[in-house]
Design an enzyme around this catalytic site. Structure first.
Site, mmCIF file in Angstrom:
data_model
loop_
_atom_site.group_PDB
_atom_site.id
_atom_site.type_symbol
_atom_site.label_atom_id
_atom_site.label_comp_id
_atom_site.label_asym_id
_atom_site.label_seq_id
_atom_site.Cartn_x
_atom_site.Cartn_y
_atom_site.Cartn_z
ATOM 1 N N ARG A 178 30.500 7.754 -88.793
ATOM 2 C CA ARG A 178 29.750 8.870 -87.983
ATOM 3 C C ARG A 178 29.426 8.422 -86.664
ATOM 4 N NH1 ARG A 178 25.136 11.391 -90.922
ATOM 5 N NH2 ARG A 178 25.161 12.817 -89.636
ATOM 6 N N CYS A 234 19.133 8.615 -86.276
ATOM 7 C CA CYS A 234 20.188 8.796 -87.101
ATOM 8 C C CYS A 234 20.666 10.239 -86.956
ATOM 9 C CB CYS A 234 19.747 8.504 -88.484
ATOM 10 S SG CYS A 234 18.179 9.793 -89.097
#
Length: 271
Positions: A178, A234
């Site tokens: 990611r 995050c």
């Protein structure tokens, strides 16, 4: 913020169970009802349940990310309804390597609660003791809510940009695929905030879900420049809290959370 360890072993919790308030934070991003269902089927005796979306997050808006922080007064009132005051001894756990329990741990610390710990190894560590599980939801003696007015140690998009301009180091806590933009299963944009370095939150604990020792945490984070401010993010401000735990174990208690995280960053790219 505090001298005591942020972690408690299953053995110690078993011995202190009558003296602490336990909170079950199990959750699944893929199935938001799974955590509460698991709690209903069996939890540490006396544990209350807090839901990531309903209790540990506020209402969604155009900006702020997928899991915005709830208003402090509403959150502290929710805790007070469980009998949790500013000085109540609290132990939080999940079954996901601190992924969700660390969110509660960070939120409470950021609002000035003085005695909150994480169960090292989560529910699996409790089960290894052959300790009992309960299906009973405990009663709670409602207490007066702690009067915290804001979360300490976090920034919004403006604070992030200001810190970037002043040379802060951004820590991206997501898995490497990611971070690199190879895949993005949740948010509308792939990649990472320019300049961020990648320290996946999953590396904070071992295969048993126990936090690595302080020396190992320090070694893992050794590449960070000690004289620069640290900002952690995050996808939505949840698993970043696991890296904040790691930083505290490594002796850095001054890192701040970009609460909206990548999902908030994406919303500004699209607006």
């Amino acid at each position: 913020m505090h001298d005591y360890s942020p972690l408690i072993s299953a053995e110690e919790l078993k011995n202190r169970l009558a003296d602490v308030t336990v909170v079950d934070c199990r959750f699944s991003l893929l199935d938001p009802d799974a955590g509460q269902q698991a709690y209903t089927e069996g939890h540490i005796p006396g544990a209350h349940y807090l839901h990531l979306n309903r209790d540990l997050s506020g209402p969604l808006a155009e900006h702020g990310g997928r899991h915005p922080l709830p208003e402090p007064a509403l959150f502290t009132a929710r805790l007070a309804a469980l009998g949790i005051s500013r000085d109540t001894a609290v132990v939080a756990y999940d079954d996901s390597g601190f992924a969700f329990a660390a969110r509660l741990w960070w939120m409470m610390r950021a609002l000035g609660f003085t005695n909150v710990q994480l169960l090292d190894g989560g529910l699996a560590a409790w089960k290894k003791l052959s300790a009992a599980l309960s299906t009973e939801e405990p009663d709670a003696l409602v207490v007066e809510a702690h009067d915290a007015v804001e979360y300490a140690g976090c920034v919004n998009i403006d604070g992030l940009r200001e810190a970037q301009a002043e040379g802060a180091v951004l820590i991206d806590s997501r898995e490497e695929k990611r971070y690199l933009g190879i895949e993005e299963p949740i948010d509308p944009v792939a990649g990472h905030i320019p300049g961020a370095v990648n320290y996946p939150w999953q590396e904070v604990s071992d295969e048993q879900g126990k936090a690595l020792p302080a020396a190992a945490q320090s070694a893992r984070l050794a590449g960070l420049e000690t004289d620069r401010e640290l900002l952690v993010y995050c996808g939505s401000g949840v698993t970043a809290c696991v890296n904040l735990l790691a930083l505290q174990l490594a002796g850095r208690d001054d890192a701040r959370l970009y609460a909206g995280s990548w999902s908030d960053w994406c919303s500004w790219l699209e607006s």
